[in-house]
Enzyme design. Structure first.
Site, short mmCIF file in Angstrom:
data_model
loop_
_atom_site.label_atom_id
_atom_site.label_comp_id
_atom_site.label_asym_id
_atom_site.label_seq_id
_atom_site.Cartn_x
_atom_site.Cartn_y
_atom_site.Cartn_z
N TYR A 1 -12.65 -55.85 -27.81
CA TYR A 1 -13.88 -55.83 -27.03
C TYR A 1 -15.07 -56.02 -27.98
O TYR A 1 -15.47 -55.10 -28.68
CB TYR A 1 -13.96 -54.49 -26.29
CG TYR A 1 -15.10 -54.32 -25.32
CD1 TYR A 1 -15.99 -55.34 -25.01
CD2 TYR A 1 -15.28 -53.10 -24.67
CE1 TYR A 1 -17.01 -55.15 -24.12
CE2 TYR A 1 -16.30 -52.90 -23.76
CZ TYR A 1 -17.17 -53.92 -23.50
OH TYR A 1 -18.20 -53.72 -22.62
N THR B 1 -19.07 -50.76 -18.01
CA THR B 1 -19.50 -50.59 -16.63
C THR B 1 -18.96 -49.29 -16.04
O THR B 1 -19.59 -48.67 -15.19
CB THR B 1 -18.97 -51.78 -15.79
OG1 THR B 1 -19.33 -52.98 -16.44
CG2 THR B 1 -19.51 -51.75 -14.38
N LYS C 1 -12.48 -60.25 -25.74
CA LYS C 1 -13.58 -60.25 -24.76
C LYS C 1 -14.85 -60.52 -25.53
O LYS C 1 -15.33 -59.64 -26.26
CB LYS C 1 -13.62 -58.88 -24.07
CG LYS C 1 -14.73 -58.66 -23.05
CD LYS C 1 -14.63 -57.23 -22.49
CE LYS C 1 -15.57 -56.95 -21.33
NZ LYS C 1 -16.99 -57.02 -21.68
#
Lengths: 297, 297
Positions: free
Chosen positions: B131, B44, B159
């Site tokens: 991630y 993001t 994640k």
């Protein structure tokens, strides 16, 4: 310039830097063999893993060593800002052409990719090769988008990721693309297993990984195909069938080509940037044996 | 630290640079809302599009503005060499944790990804979040690989890209992963449409894009889920169903979140790096109308 064999040398490197003498030697071998152009800093040349300064150095060395053979330099990057800077660097280094893939982190839309090529085509003065490689970019070009981009100034060639294995389908695929791009835009095949088939199907050029290591072998296939000797070209390519299935098993050609360069004494080991690894253990031995059998050692 | 809501702010930028005041304001809003941690330079935050110097600046500003709220900083890059440098920069900036995705150009093998995490885990002194985001990295983690990596020093959280929509399947999925990682490793869900479902299914954290823009709304869902009020959490999430289907239609949340930030006056337009574009025209108007309906404008 965008016809015949475009050979893509590796950029041998380790965690400390680029092995410039080894890169120079790889380019010299291509020049000596008489390739039609040299693709420096392609996917095979690990462009995506290098800094801007390193890419400028490699581009300059490629042009210096190429002795007038046209050098096409990869300028792909995630960000348009960086692509424009790399295009400027490559032109300053004396590149005869620029190879541009729509590299992505966030998956790109057609309009975003068009915008990238538009921005670059406005900024440069040398020809651009549109690099269509969904395997690394995750972007699938439609023929319609190829057609739009090919209308832009400076677009000179399209490097397609391969052709269907079936001869008639391959020909139809090349003709479909040919129908939507201007006549001055050449079409080049990549995916070495399909090089001969692509040329026989009507491609103008072969953008080749193995051409970077075995230019004579690859040139023989290319010359036969472009002289209309389709059967001879396909037969020469078929002799390398074990290599084609090896590439497919190993998820592409880069690690195997880099391992071959190490085995042939053309690069020190390791020659790929971490986290990438060349082949080790049984795989390395199997590749070495195969190269001997194929007279490529 | 790796429990509750980890909110991921955008990094507003244009072709001239990063809008540092806008970024600072986004972080301040998260602190004011009381998020549990801040994920700076996540997908993001467009980490992949920024230079090393820019990333160091953003990391430092995030920590400075966070007023003690833990900041997890994205350190992903194509090359291990660069990841190590980014890890050092992030630690110097005061990051409480490091978020590492196996970013790829050449598709990576399990051993290559393990080697990357091993190298980083040896070099750092703060916790690492693994991630797992195949949508941007093209790398699919197996649970077995998660298990191997989670044994490495400093690995503190995973994640994951989402959970199955079915509640029982979601719970089974989280339990399967939980069974192969040490107890001190937290599991966090991402993919905002599945945030509430992930928490209800047993995830410890929600790594959230919408949390970066609407922290109160996202916190309410998180707090309800973690307090065991599953129905309430799911109902609050379901109120945002139009947003979830919008993200799905638009191929992800980044461009829509960035457009929302522009519409809300939290970022100048454009706020994404070219070739990425925020939504324009009818899409932009439709998003604006939806945000009003959902009380998110």
């Amino acid at each position: 310039m965008f016809k015949g064999l475009s050979a893509f040398p590796l950029t041998p490197m380790d965690e400390h830097g680029i092995d410039m003498p080894a890169f120079a030697q790889l380019v010299q071998r291509l020049v000596a063999a008489g390739v039609d152009s040299i693709g420096a800093l392609g996917s095979t040349g690990s462009y995506a893993y290098l800094s801007r300064a390193e890419r400028a150095q490699v581009a300059a060395l490629a042009v210096e060593q190429a002795q007038g053979v046209p050098v096409v330099v990869g300028i792909g990057a995630l960000r348009t800002r960086d692509v424009l800077a790399l295009a400027e660097d490559a032109q300053k280094a004396g590149a005869s052409g620029l190879l541009l893939a729509p590299v992505s982190y966030q998956k790109l839309s057609d309009d975003e990719v068009y915008g990238l090529f538009q921005a670059v085509s406005r900024a440069v003065s040398v020809p651009i090769v549109v690099y269509d490689n969904p395997g690394t970019t995750r972007f699938e070009f439609s023929d319609a988008l190829h057609g739009r981009i090919a209308q832009l100034p400076h677009i000179a060639s399209i490097k397609i990721p391969g052709v269907p294995a079936d001869a008639a389908e391959a020909q139809a695929r090349v003709q479909r693309l040919r129908a939507v791009v201007p006549a001055h835009v050449s079409i080049g095949v990549s995916g070495d297993a399909l090089g001969a088939k692509g040329l026989v199907a009507g491609c103008d050029a072969w953008y080749s990984v193995i051409g970077g290591l075995w230019p004579q072998t690859t040139l023989a296939i290319t010359r036969a195909a472009l002289a209309g000797h389709a059967e001879q070209a396909l037969e020469l390519s078929n002799r390398l069938a074990p290599l084609w299935s090896w590439f497919q098993q190993k998820g592409g050609s880069l690690r195997s080509a880099a391992t071959a360069a190490e085995l042939m004494g053309l690069a020190r080991s390791p020659c790929l940037p971490l986290p990438l690894h060349t082949l080790q253990g049984a795989d390395r031995e199997a590749l070495a044996a195969m190269l001997k059998t194929l007279d490529l050692a």
